[in-house]
Each structure stands twice: as structure tokens, then as C-alpha cells.
Design a protein around this motif. Structure first.
Motif, PDB file in Angstrom:
ATOM      1  N   LEU A 157       0.830  -1.208   0.000  1.00  0.00           N
ATOM      2  CA  LEU A 157       0.000   0.000   0.000  1.00  0.00           C
ATOM      3  C   LEU A 157       0.864   1.257   0.000  1.00  0.00           C
ATOM      4  O   LEU A 157       1.821   1.354   0.777  1.00  0.00           O
ATOM      5  CB  LEU A 157      -0.893   0.038   1.245  1.00  0.00           C
ATOM      6  N   ALA A 158       0.507   2.209  -0.843  1.00  0.00           N
ATOM      7  CA  ALA A 158       1.186   3.506  -0.810  1.00  0.00           C
ATOM      8  C   ALA A 158       0.935   4.131   0.554  1.00  0.00           C
ATOM      9  O   ALA A 158      -0.206   4.259   0.986  1.00  0.00           O
ATOM     10  CB  ALA A 158       0.653   4.407  -1.917  1.00  0.00           C
ATOM     11  N   GLY A 159       1.987   4.476   1.260  1.00  0.00           N
ATOM     12  CA  GLY A 159       1.827   5.041   2.600  1.00  0.00           C
ATOM     13  C   GLY A 159       1.719   3.989   3.679  1.00  0.00           C
ATOM     14  O   GLY A 159       1.616   4.312   4.863  1.00  0.00           O
ATOM     15  N   GLY A 160       1.720   2.714   3.291  1.00  0.00           N
ATOM     16  CA  GLY A 160       1.671   1.632   4.266  1.00  0.00           C
ATOM     17  C   GLY A 160       0.295   1.420   4.867  1.00  0.00           C
ATOM     18  O   GLY A 160      -0.645   2.178   4.624  1.00  0.00           O
ATOM     19  N   LEU A 161       0.201   0.382   5.669  1.00  0.00           N
ATOM     20  CA  LEU A 161      -1.072   0.023   6.297  1.00  0.00           C
ATOM     21  C   LEU A 161      -1.505   1.066   7.318  1.00  0.00           C
ATOM     22  O   LEU A 161      -2.684   1.406   7.401  1.00  0.00           O
ATOM     23  CB  LEU A 161      -0.932  -1.354   6.960  1.00  0.00           C
ATOM     24  N   ASP A 162      -0.546   1.619   8.053  1.00  0.00           N
ATOM     25  CA  ASP A 162      -0.912   2.648   9.024  1.00  0.00           C
ATOM     26  C   ASP A 162      -1.404   3.909   8.307  1.00  0.00           C
ATOM     27  O   ASP A 162      -2.348   4.554   8.751  1.00  0.00           O
ATOM     28  CB  ASP A 162       0.223   2.960   9.996  1.00  0.00           C
ATOM     29  N   GLY A 163      -0.810   4.242   7.165  1.00  0.00           N
ATOM     30  CA  GLY A 163      -1.291   5.372   6.367  1.00  0.00           C
ATOM     31  C   GLY A 163      -2.692   5.126   5.840  1.00  0.00           C
ATOM     32  O   GLY A 163      -3.535   6.039   5.805  1.00  0.00           O
ATOM     33  N   TYR A 164      -2.966   3.879   5.442  1.00  0.00           N
ATOM     34  CA  TYR A 164      -4.298   3.507   4.964  1.00  0.00           C
ATOM     35  C   TYR A 164      -5.334   3.715   6.069  1.00  0.00           C
ATOM     36  O   TYR A 164      -6.404   4.277   5.833  1.00  0.00           O
ATOM     37  CB  TYR A 164      -4.289   2.053   4.491  1.00  0.00           C
ATOM     38  N   VAL A 165      -5.002   3.267   7.272  1.00  0.00           N
ATOM     39  CA  VAL A 165      -5.927   3.419   8.399  1.00  0.00           C
ATOM     40  C   VAL A 165      -6.190   4.901   8.667  1.00  0.00           C
ATOM     41  O   VAL A 165      -7.342   5.309   8.870  1.00  0.00           O
ATOM     42  CB  VAL A 165      -5.384   2.714   9.667  1.00  0.00           C
ATOM     43  N   CYS A 166      -5.143   5.722   8.618  1.00  0.00           N
ATOM     44  CA  CYS A 166      -5.319   7.172   8.845  1.00  0.00           C
ATOM     45  C   CYS A 166      -6.196   7.796   7.765  1.00  0.00           C
ATOM     46  O   CYS A 166      -7.092   8.588   8.073  1.00  0.00           O
ATOM     47  CB  CYS A 166      -3.962   7.871   8.873  1.00  0.00           C
ATOM     48  N   ARG A 167      -5.947   7.434   6.498  1.00  0.00           N
ATOM     49  CA  ARG A 167      -6.772   7.984   5.407  1.00  0.00           C
ATOM     50  C   ARG A 167      -8.223   7.541   5.549  1.00  0.00           C
ATOM     51  O   ARG A 167      -9.148   8.334   5.335  1.00  0.00           O
ATOM     52  CB  ARG A 167      -6.223   7.552   4.042  1.00  0.00           C
ATOM     53  N   ALA A 168      -8.432   6.293   5.917  1.00  0.00           N
ATOM     54  CA  ALA A 168      -9.798   5.783   6.094  1.00  0.00           C
ATOM     55  C   ALA A 168     -10.506   6.561   7.205  1.00  0.00           C
ATOM     56  O   ALA A 168     -11.666   6.949   7.055  1.00  0.00           O
ATOM     57  CB  ALA A 168      -9.768   4.295   6.418  1.00  0.00           C
ATOM     58  N   ARG A 169      -9.791   6.808   8.303  1.00  0.00           N
ATOM     59  CA  ARG A 169     -10.387   7.577   9.407  1.00  0.00           C
ATOM     60  C   ARG A 169     -10.748   8.984   8.966  1.00  0.00           C
ATOM     61  O   ARG A 169     -11.797   9.519   9.320  1.00  0.00           O
ATOM     62  CB  ARG A 169      -9.413   7.639  10.575  1.00  0.00           C
ATOM     63  N   GLU A 170      -9.842   9.621   8.203  1.00  0.00           N
ATOM     64  CA  GLU A 170     -10.113  10.980   7.714  1.00  0.00           C
ATOM     65  C   GLU A 170     -11.343  10.999   6.809  1.00  0.00           C
ATOM     66  O   GLU A 170     -12.190  11.889   6.914  1.00  0.00           O
ATOM     67  CB  GLU A 170      -8.901  11.524   6.954  1.00  0.00           C
TER      68      GLU A 170
END
Length: 150
Positions: free
Chosen positions: A80-93
Motif C-alpha cells: 500500500l502507498a503510505g503503508g497500512l498505518d497510512g491507509y488506516v489514517c486515510r480511512a479515518r479521515e
């Protein structure tokens, strides 16, 4: 005598190389395992993903299932671009924006692309269908469930 010595030296070098490769494989495996543990810890501590480890006893070595989850999370993180933690942050936003009634696509104007109108089963349709089928021989499709706009 030289041939025999050369072969013996070559065999010794090959055995030494195999030992070094085995050590590297173990290091890679250990490194990936450590990275998987660190990622899971970050997801739990920083991203609120406690549900991933709920029910796991704390004071023991990871089970095979837990190591498999860590390995899968690491593979997903790397893809994932930005990694899994980045994905979780984007999903929350995106979820928060949705809750507040904000549209992330505000300001964009939908438009129809320039193209052709084709009649099913006739002329240009058949020509393009044939070209498309030829081009798709090695294609694969993935349907992703969800809908967070990612």
C-alpha cells in the motif's frame, strides 16, 4: 593432483556459500518477523487497531496463527502507498469527513468523456471487441469490496 585439489576447494567454497546463504535466509526471516511484530505494535498503539490482538495472551511467544497474521499485515503494508498505518489514517479521515457531511470530491465537476456510441453486435463494436479480447489475454481483474474512495 591439481584437479582433485581444485574440486575439493570448489566443494569447500560451495559448502561455505551454502552456510552463508542459510544464515542470510534466517536473518531475512527473523528481520521480517521483527518487522511484522513492530508493525502490529504500531497499528495497535498508534492506530487504534486493538481488535487485531484482543484475546491474545500477553506473556508468551507468538503462536503460528499470530505470526501468520503479522506476515500478512507486513505484506499488505508493503503493497500500500503510505503503508497500512497510512491507509488506516486515510480511512479515518474519510469517515470523519463523511460524518461531518464533507464531500472529498467537492469542487470536481463530472463530465462525459469523449468517445463513440457503439451499436451492440455491429461494425465498430465487433472490431473493438476483438481488439479488446486480444489485449486482455493476460489481464486479471480484482473487485474490491468497501467504498471509502481509496
Amino acid at each position: 593432483a591439481l584437479d582433485r585439489r581444485d574440486r575439493r576447494d570448489a566443494c569447500a567454497a560451495a559448502e561455505a556459500a551454502a552456510v552463508r546463504l542459510g544464515r542470510l535466509d534466517r536473518l531475512d526471516s527473523f528481520d521480517a518477523e521483527a518487522q511484522g511484530r513492530a508493525l502490529l505494535k504500531r497499528l495497535v498503539d498508534e492506530c487504534g487497531q486493538e481488535h487485531l490482538v484482543s484475546g491474545w495472551p500477553r506473556d508468551r511467544a507468538a503462536s503460528a496463527d499470530e505470526r501468520r497474521l503479522q506476515s500478512q499485515l507486513l505484506a499488505l503494508h508493503r503493497s500500500l502507498a503510505g503503508g497500512l498505518d497510512g491507509y488506516v489514517c486515510r480511512a479515518r479521515e474519510l469517515l470523519e469527513a463523511s460524518r461531518l457531511g464533507r464531500n472529498p470530491l467537492d469542487g470536481y465537476r463530472p463530465s462525459l468523456p469523449v468517445g463513440e456510441t457503439l451499436d451492440f453486435g455491429r461494425g465498430a463494436f465487433l472490431k473493438y471487441e476483438e481488439e479488446g479480447l486480444a489485449a486482455m489475454r493476460g489481464a486479471a481483474f480484482v473487485l474490491v469490496a468497501g467504498g471509502l474512495g481509496e
